[in-house]
Write a protein that holds these residues in place. Structure first.
Motif, PDB file in Angstrom:
ATOM      1  N   PRO A   5       5.329   3.259   2.610  1.00  0.00           N
ATOM      2  CA  PRO A   5       5.030   1.868   2.248  1.00  0.00           C
ATOM      3  C   PRO A   5       4.668   1.088   3.487  1.00  0.00           C
ATOM      4  O   PRO A   5       5.244   1.306   4.560  1.00  0.00           O
ATOM      5  CB  PRO A   5       6.350   1.367   1.662  1.00  0.00           C
ATOM      6  N   THR A   6       3.701   0.216   3.365  1.00  0.00           N
ATOM      7  CA  THR A   6       3.428  -0.690   4.469  1.00  0.00           C
ATOM      8  C   THR A   6       3.295  -2.077   3.881  1.00  0.00           C
ATOM      9  O   THR A   6       2.560  -2.278   2.941  1.00  0.00           O
ATOM     10  CB  THR A   6       2.182  -0.271   5.268  1.00  0.00           C
TER      11      THR A   6
ATOM     12  N   LEU B 264       0.835  -1.196   0.000  1.00  0.00           N
ATOM     13  CA  LEU B 264       0.000   0.000   0.000  1.00  0.00           C
ATOM     14  C   LEU B 264       0.863   1.237   0.000  1.00  0.00           C
ATOM     15  O   LEU B 264       1.878   1.258   0.667  1.00  0.00           O
ATOM     16  CB  LEU B 264      -0.789   0.083   1.309  1.00  0.00           C
ATOM     17  N   LEU B 265       0.468   2.223  -0.717  1.00  0.00           N
ATOM     18  CA  LEU B 265       1.049   3.536  -0.501  1.00  0.00           C
ATOM     19  C   LEU B 265       0.033   4.306   0.306  1.00  0.00           C
ATOM     20  O   LEU B 265      -1.102   4.462  -0.099  1.00  0.00           O
ATOM     21  CB  LEU B 265       1.299   4.244  -1.833  1.00  0.00           C
ATOM     22  N   LEU B 266       0.459   4.744   1.442  1.00  0.00           N
ATOM     23  CA  LEU B 266      -0.459   5.377   2.366  1.00  0.00           C
ATOM     24  C   LEU B 266      -0.309   6.883   2.246  1.00  0.00           C
ATOM     25  O   LEU B 266       0.778   7.399   2.273  1.00  0.00           O
ATOM     26  CB  LEU B 266      -0.099   4.929   3.781  1.00  0.00           C
ATOM     27  N   ALA B 267      -1.401   7.552   2.107  1.00  0.00           N
ATOM     28  CA  ALA B 267      -1.317   9.007   2.022  1.00  0.00           C
ATOM     29  C   ALA B 267      -2.627   9.606   2.455  1.00  0.00           C
ATOM     30  O   ALA B 267      -3.664   8.976   2.378  1.00  0.00           O
ATOM     31  CB  ALA B 267      -1.011   9.441   0.602  1.00  0.00           C
TER      32      ALA B 267
ATOM     33  N   THR C 146      13.778  -1.501  13.307  1.00  0.00           N
ATOM     34  CA  THR C 146      13.311  -0.340  12.532  1.00  0.00           C
ATOM     35  C   THR C 146      12.354  -0.760  11.419  1.00  0.00           C
ATOM     36  O   THR C 146      11.284  -0.177  11.251  1.00  0.00           O
ATOM     37  CB  THR C 146      14.514   0.385  11.890  1.00  0.00           C
ATOM     38  N   LEU C 147      12.735  -1.799  10.659  1.00  0.00           N
ATOM     39  CA  LEU C 147      11.963  -2.206   9.479  1.00  0.00           C
ATOM     40  C   LEU C 147      10.495  -2.444   9.820  1.00  0.00           C
ATOM     41  O   LEU C 147       9.603  -1.827   9.250  1.00  0.00           O
ATOM     42  CB  LEU C 147      12.562  -3.482   8.883  1.00  0.00           C
ATOM     43  N   PHE C 148      10.254  -3.331  10.791  1.00  0.00           N
ATOM     44  CA  PHE C 148       8.841  -3.676  11.002  1.00  0.00           C
ATOM     45  C   PHE C 148       8.139  -2.683  11.906  1.00  0.00           C
ATOM     46  O   PHE C 148       6.915  -2.610  11.895  1.00  0.00           O
ATOM     47  CB  PHE C 148       8.669  -5.133  11.459  1.00  0.00           C
ATOM     48  N   HIS C 149       8.865  -1.876  12.677  1.00  0.00           N
ATOM     49  CA  HIS C 149       8.196  -0.792  13.405  1.00  0.00           C
ATOM     50  C   HIS C 149       7.685   0.257  12.410  1.00  0.00           C
ATOM     51  O   HIS C 149       6.544   0.710  12.490  1.00  0.00           O
ATOM     52  CB  HIS C 149       9.150  -0.131  14.408  1.00  0.00           C
ATOM     53  N   VAL C 150       8.527   0.631  11.447  1.00  0.00           N
ATOM     54  CA  VAL C 150       8.104   1.658  10.474  1.00  0.00           C
ATOM     55  C   VAL C 150       7.007   1.106   9.569  1.00  0.00           C
ATOM     56  O   VAL C 150       5.991   1.756   9.341  1.00  0.00           O
ATOM     57  CB  VAL C 150       9.306   2.169   9.648  1.00  0.00           C
ATOM     58  N   HIS C 151       7.185  -0.119   9.070  1.00  0.00           N
ATOM     59  CA  HIS C 151       6.144  -0.689   8.202  1.00  0.00           C
ATOM     60  C   HIS C 151       4.826  -0.878   8.931  1.00  0.00           C
ATOM     61  O   HIS C 151       3.770  -0.912   8.325  1.00  0.00           O
ATOM     62  CB  HIS C 151       6.609  -2.023   7.624  1.00  0.00           C
ATOM     63  N   GLY C 152       4.890  -1.041  10.239  1.00  0.00           N
ATOM     64  CA  GLY C 152       3.659  -1.172  11.009  1.00  0.00           C
ATOM     65  C   GLY C 152       2.913   0.141  11.137  1.00  0.00           C
ATOM     66  O   GLY C 152       1.758   0.163  11.531  1.00  0.00           O
TER      67      GLY C 152
END
Ligand SMILES: *[C@@H]1O[C@H](CO)[C@@H](O)[C@H](O)[C@H]1NC(C)=O
Ligand SMILES: *[C@@H]1O[C@H](CO)[C@@H](O)[C@H](O)[C@H]1NC(C)=O
Ligand SMILES: *[C@@H]1O[C@H](CO)[C@@H](O)[C@H](O)[C@H]1NC(C)=O
Length: 248
Positions: free
Chosen positions: A222-223, A9-12, A176-182
């Motif tokens: 990105p998520t 998803l692109l979140l906006a 970092t990776l999955f905290h930000v993607h979350g």
């Protein structure tokens, strides 16, 4: 690559026109998100603003696992204040910004080796674009905010700091990776310097505080929604998702 990243998803915050569907939605056959004619594609509604006053902004960010509901799909993710993304911090050059990072995640924490995914329940904070010190209690990315602990960051924003849009997110090596993607990330807005010797009058005329209503904020993020067992060795990533069968 084995396993399938189901949706990217692109979140906006935007007014997106999205298709309407009547097909059955599932993890392996995801539906497009329906919305109405258009909707704010922010999973927690419009991004809320935390605004400084009298030269000071205090922000509380509480980290916890929360449900993130996108129509027929409910994800469980580590978030800030239950939102996806976190709140917008809004302040002026010269302000002091205090951020209370309250980590309510619990032990056990998982410590794998250095370059593996690890420390799912330990976090910290980093900003992109702010000209601030990299030493504690400012933007020190080596700080560990352990499970059930809190840390208060205190940023001194220079009086000549450039106006602009910036970004914050956790920066702990391993998670970092999955905290930000979350969804643990958010927008920072440094407002124009109100001093006309720094910001020319014709720019002040078209910016906040008189023209904030013309502002359109876009936060692209990105998520990755992982299929169950996509990372079998790292069950702590939190990839639970529920499909709501009765969603029309
Ligand atoms: C989207 O959010 C904006 C800003 O809060 C609001 O004015 C607008 O009505 C929202 N649109 C929809 C379709 O909910
Ligand atoms: C992390 O915190 C969550 C929420 O408190 C908890 O359910 C979980 O057991 C903790 N540990 C791991 C490794 O996920
Ligand atoms: C599932 O979708 C229906 C219809 O949109 C809604 O009324 C219901 O609250 C949803 N259930 C959950 C658990 O989200």
């Amino acid at each position: 690559m084995r396993g399938v990243v189901v949706i990217y998803l692109l979140l906006a915050i935007c007014q997106c026109n999205v298709g309407v569907t009547s097909q059955e939605c599932s993890e392996s056959q995801p539906c497009p998100f329906v919305g109405e004619n258009s909707f704010n594609f922010s999973l927690s509604g419009p991004m809320s603003d935390l605004v400084s006053s009298d030269g000071f902004l205090e922000v509380d960010l509480t980290v916890a696992v929360n449900p993130v509901v996108i129509e027929w799909l409910t994800l469980f993710r580590r978030t800030y204040n239950g939102g996806f993304p976190g709140p917008v911090w809004r302040f002026k050059p010269g302000d002091t910004v205090m951020v209370n990072l309250i980590n309510t995640l619990e032990y056990p924490d998982s410590s794998n080796s250095f370059n593996e995914l690890r420390f799912p329940n330990t976090t910290n904070l980093h900003t992109h674009g702010l000209h601030i010190s990299s030493e504690e209690p400012q933007d020190d990315v080596f700080i560990h905010v352990n499970p059930e602990e809190a840390f208060t960051y205190e940023y001194q924003i220079d009086s000549q700091h450039p106006a602009g849009t910036y970004w914050y997110h956790p920066h702990l090596h391993g998670s970092t990776l999955f905290h930000v993607h979350g969804g643990m990330a958010g927008m920072i807005i440094v407002e124009d310097n109100p001093n006309p010797s720094i910001t020319p009058q014709h720019l002040l005329d078209v910016s906040c505080p008189d023209n904030c209503h013309h502002e359109v904020r876009l936060l692209f993020q990105p998520t990755l929604l992982y299929a169950d067992n996509y990372f079998p060795s790292f069950p702590f990533i939190e990839n639970r998702m529920n499909v709501n069968d009765s969603f029309q």
